[in-house]
Every structure is written in C-alpha cells, then in structure tokens.
Design a protein around this motif. Structure first.
Motif, short mmCIF file in Angstrom:
data_model
loop_
_atom_site.label_atom_id
_atom_site.label_comp_id
_atom_site.label_asym_id
_atom_site.label_seq_id
_atom_site.Cartn_x
_atom_site.Cartn_y
_atom_site.Cartn_z
N THR A 65 0.85 -1.18 0.00
CA THR A 65 0.00 0.00 0.00
C THR A 65 0.89 1.24 0.00
OG1 THR A 65 -0.12 0.02 2.42
CG2 THR A 65 -1.87 -1.15 1.23
N VAL A 66 0.33 2.35 -0.43
CA VAL A 66 1.07 3.60 -0.46
C VAL A 66 0.22 4.71 0.14
CG1 VAL A 66 2.50 3.03 -2.46
CG2 VAL A 66 0.24 4.09 -2.80
N SER A 67 0.88 5.80 0.46
CA SER A 67 0.19 6.98 0.94
C SER A 67 0.87 8.21 0.38
CB SER A 67 0.18 7.03 2.47
OG SER A 67 1.50 7.12 2.96
N ARG A 68 0.11 9.30 0.28
CA ARG A 68 0.69 10.57 -0.24
C ARG A 68 0.09 11.71 0.56
NH1 ARG A 68 2.13 12.47 -5.52
NH2 ARG A 68 3.76 14.03 -5.15
N ILE A 69 0.68 11.92 1.71
CA ILE A 69 0.20 12.97 2.61
C ILE A 69 0.90 14.29 2.32
CG2 ILE A 69 -0.02 13.64 5.03
CD1 ILE A 69 -0.10 10.66 5.70
N ARG A 70 2.13 14.18 1.84
CA ARG A 70 2.89 15.38 1.46
C ARG A 70 3.37 15.21 0.02
NH1 ARG A 70 6.19 14.14 5.94
NH2 ARG A 70 8.02 14.35 4.61
N THR A 71 3.52 16.30 -0.67
CA THR A 71 3.92 16.27 -2.07
C THR A 71 5.23 15.53 -2.26
OG1 THR A 71 2.82 18.35 -2.57
CG2 THR A 71 4.57 17.67 -4.07
N GLU A 72 6.17 15.74 -1.35
CA GLU A 72 7.52 15.23 -1.56
C GLU A 72 7.72 13.81 -1.08
OE1 GLU A 72 6.56 17.73 0.31
OE2 GLU A 72 7.46 17.66 2.32
N HIS A 73 6.72 13.21 -0.47
CA HIS A 73 6.92 11.94 0.21
C HIS A 73 5.91 10.90 -0.28
CE1 HIS A 73 7.41 9.66 4.27
NE2 HIS A 73 8.39 9.35 3.45
N PHE A 74 6.40 9.70 -0.62
CA PHE A 74 5.51 8.67 -1.18
C PHE A 74 5.97 7.30 -0.68
CE2 PHE A 74 2.24 7.14 -3.67
CZ PHE A 74 2.58 6.48 -4.85
N PRO A 75 5.70 6.98 0.57
CA PRO A 75 6.18 5.71 1.13
C PRO A 75 5.34 4.51 0.70
CG PRO A 75 4.96 6.93 2.77
CD PRO A 75 5.06 7.83 1.57
N LEU A 76 5.99 3.37 0.64
CA LEU A 76 5.33 2.11 0.29
C LEU A 76 5.44 1.17 1.48
CD1 LEU A 76 5.54 0.12 -3.00
CD2 LEU A 76 6.22 -1.01 -0.88
N THR A 77 4.34 0.54 1.82
CA THR A 77 4.29 -0.32 3.01
C THR A 77 3.84 -1.73 2.66
OG1 THR A 77 3.81 1.55 4.47
CG2 THR A 77 3.25 -0.64 5.29
N LEU A 78 4.53 -2.68 3.24
CA LEU A 78 4.11 -4.09 3.20
C LEU A 78 3.77 -4.49 4.63
CD1 LEU A 78 6.67 -5.70 0.75
CD2 LEU A 78 4.18 -5.88 0.56
N GLU A 79 2.51 -4.84 4.88
CA GLU A 79 2.08 -5.16 6.24
C GLU A 79 2.70 -6.44 6.76
OE1 GLU A 79 0.32 -3.43 8.40
OE2 GLU A 79 0.02 -1.75 7.04
N SER A 80 2.88 -7.40 5.87
CA SER A 80 3.43 -8.69 6.28
C SER A 80 4.29 -9.23 5.13
CB SER A 80 2.31 -9.67 6.63
OG SER A 80 2.83 -10.91 7.02
N ALA A 81 5.58 -9.04 5.26
CA ALA A 81 6.47 -9.41 4.15
C ALA A 81 6.52 -10.92 3.95
CB ALA A 81 7.87 -8.86 4.42
N ARG A 82 6.59 -11.32 2.68
CA ARG A 82 6.72 -12.73 2.31
C ARG A 82 7.87 -12.88 1.33
NH1 ARG A 82 0.95 -13.01 1.41
NH2 ARG A 82 1.35 -13.34 -0.80
N PRO A 83 8.43 -14.08 1.21
CA PRO A 83 9.53 -14.29 0.24
C PRO A 83 9.16 -13.86 -1.18
CG PRO A 83 9.44 -16.12 1.75
CD PRO A 83 8.24 -15.27 2.07
N SER A 84 7.88 -13.96 -1.54
CA SER A 84 7.46 -13.56 -2.89
C SER A 84 7.59 -12.05 -3.11
CB SER A 84 6.02 -13.99 -3.16
OG SER A 84 5.15 -13.37 -2.23
N HIS A 85 7.78 -11.29 -2.04
CA HIS A 85 7.96 -9.84 -2.16
C HIS A 85 9.40 -9.47 -2.45
CE1 HIS A 85 4.24 -9.63 0.62
NE2 HIS A 85 3.85 -9.50 -0.65
N THR A 86 10.29 -10.45 -2.44
CA THR A 86 11.69 -10.19 -2.74
C THR A 86 11.82 -9.63 -4.15
OG1 THR A 86 12.52 -11.89 -1.24
CG2 THR A 86 13.96 -11.25 -3.06
N SER A 87 12.39 -8.43 -4.25
CA SER A 87 12.47 -7.76 -5.54
C SER A 87 13.19 -6.43 -5.35
CB SER A 87 11.07 -7.51 -6.10
OG SER A 87 11.11 -7.03 -7.43
#
Lengths: 114, 110
Positions: A65-87
């Motif tokens: 998931t992502v959020s955009r609360i400020r123009t300059e900031h765009f963080p990406l979050t994984l709530e529960s990482a899995r090996p398939s997220h390796t990239s």
C-alpha cells in the motif's frame, strides 16, 4: 541532476515483518510512482499518485500500500512481508507539465525477505 | 498503450555507432516515443523523446519515420560505459503510466 531519494538501499527481513520503503523528492513534482523489478526482468508499475491524497494501483497487482500525505513523500508499506515480495522497488516522480514524458527514478531499494 | 518490440540484445565495440530499432505498430496519433537507459542496480534514466522526424540531444539521436510505426535510437561512438539496458516506450506525454518492455541489452566491448 534529479533529486529523488530512496531508503533503505538494501533490506533483508524475515517473513511476517511490516516494512516501509521510503521515497522522497525535492523537485516539487506532483506525480510519483512505484515500480517493481526482478533481476533481469521488466519494470512493472505497482502504484502511482497524481498529487496529495491521490493514489492508484498500477498495472501489476501488489499487496503493498502507499500513501501521499505530502507532495515530496511517497512511502510504500508491506504489512506482512513474504519471500514472494523479494524484488527491487523503484520510486519515480515527474512534473505535470507536458510535453515531457520524463520520469526521474531513485536508486531503488533491493528487498530480500527470508 | 502501444506495445513495443525491440531486439533482446546487441553487441558493439567502442567507438562505433549503435542503432537500436523499436517497433510500435499500434502507436496512437498523440503518442510520444521515449527512450530510457538503465544500468545494473540503478533506476532508469531518460535519454530522449520525440514525436516525429528526428530529435537530437547531447547523448543520442532519435529517428522516427513518417508512419511512426518504428523508431531508431542512435548512440554515436559508444564507450564501455554505454553498456546498459535500453527501453523504448510509447504513450501519452502528459505524465502518468510508463509501460516498460523487456528492453535491449547493449554490450559494448573493447
């Protein structure tokens, strides 16, 4: 020179952990993007934002998931990482003024989930 | 978004001119053609963009025929540092989604 930053550059983490990949740009760009790229493979758009409080899913389905609360900031979050997220995860930004199609990319975060 | 087709890989020697051709038969009237370069473990970097005819900047030229169904990226006098993956993209110039294909792996040898 583009001013777009990603942290961390490398992350090794265990399965089930919550992680946030940071992306910041100092160019005042309205549009920001997240791409996912496996080694030697194509880039795939997973999220994008046209401005503050605007987020859309990209062409490749992602559990992040992502959020955009400020123009300059765009963080990406994984709530529960899995090996398939390796990239590798690449953040980019672009100006809203045409006609340029230029996106500025950050250096990327290489994520390994064990 | 128009699909693009590029050669998977190309080899060249230092000092030679390299031409990479991209096919985009379904390009739309207001689509632009853009090329990016990517080094290992880095994000892609914009090289050049064009709509028709020829565009030239300090690093490359882009040739687009009248029917716009293909384009050719020309890199003059390549060096070892030009070894990278080159992507051809076709789409609307007004921001948003880029669709990257497999790209062309260019290997420059000494």
């Amino acid at each position: 020179e583009a001013d777009i930053y990603q942290t961390p550059r490398y992350l090794v983490i265990g399965t089930g952990k919550k992680i946030t990949l940071e992306c910041s740009q100092t160019m005042g760009h309205d549009k920001m993007y997240w791409y996912q790229q496996d080694p030697g493979m194509e880039l795939h758009l997973i999220h994008y934002s046209y401005g503050v409080n605007s987020t859309e899913k990209g062409d490749l389905s992602s559990e992040s998931t992502v959020s955009r609360i400020r123009t300059e900031h765009f963080p990406l979050t994984l709530e529960s990482a899995r090996p398939s997220h390796t990239s590798q995860y690449l953040c980019a930004s672009s100006d809203s003024e045409p006609p340029s199609y230029e996106q500025y990319f950050g250096p990327g975060t290489r994520l390994t989930v064990t | 978004l128009a699909k693009t087709t590029q050669p998977i890989s190309m080899d060249s020697y230092e000092g030679q001119e390299v031409n990479i051709t991209c096919s985009h038969n379904n390009i739309a009237t207001n689509d632009y053609i853009t090329w990016y370069q990517q080094f290992p473990s880095q994000g892609p970097r914009f090289i050049i963009q064009g709509y028709k005819t020829k565009v030239t900047n300090e690093v490359a030229s882009l040739f687009i025929p009248a029917d716009r169904k293909s384009s050719t990226l020309s890199l003059p006098r390549v060096s070892l540092s030009d070894t990278a993956v080159y992507y051809c993209l076709v789409g609307q110039p007004y921001g948003n989604k880029l669709v990257f294909g497999a790209g062309t792996i260019l290997r420059v040898k000494s």
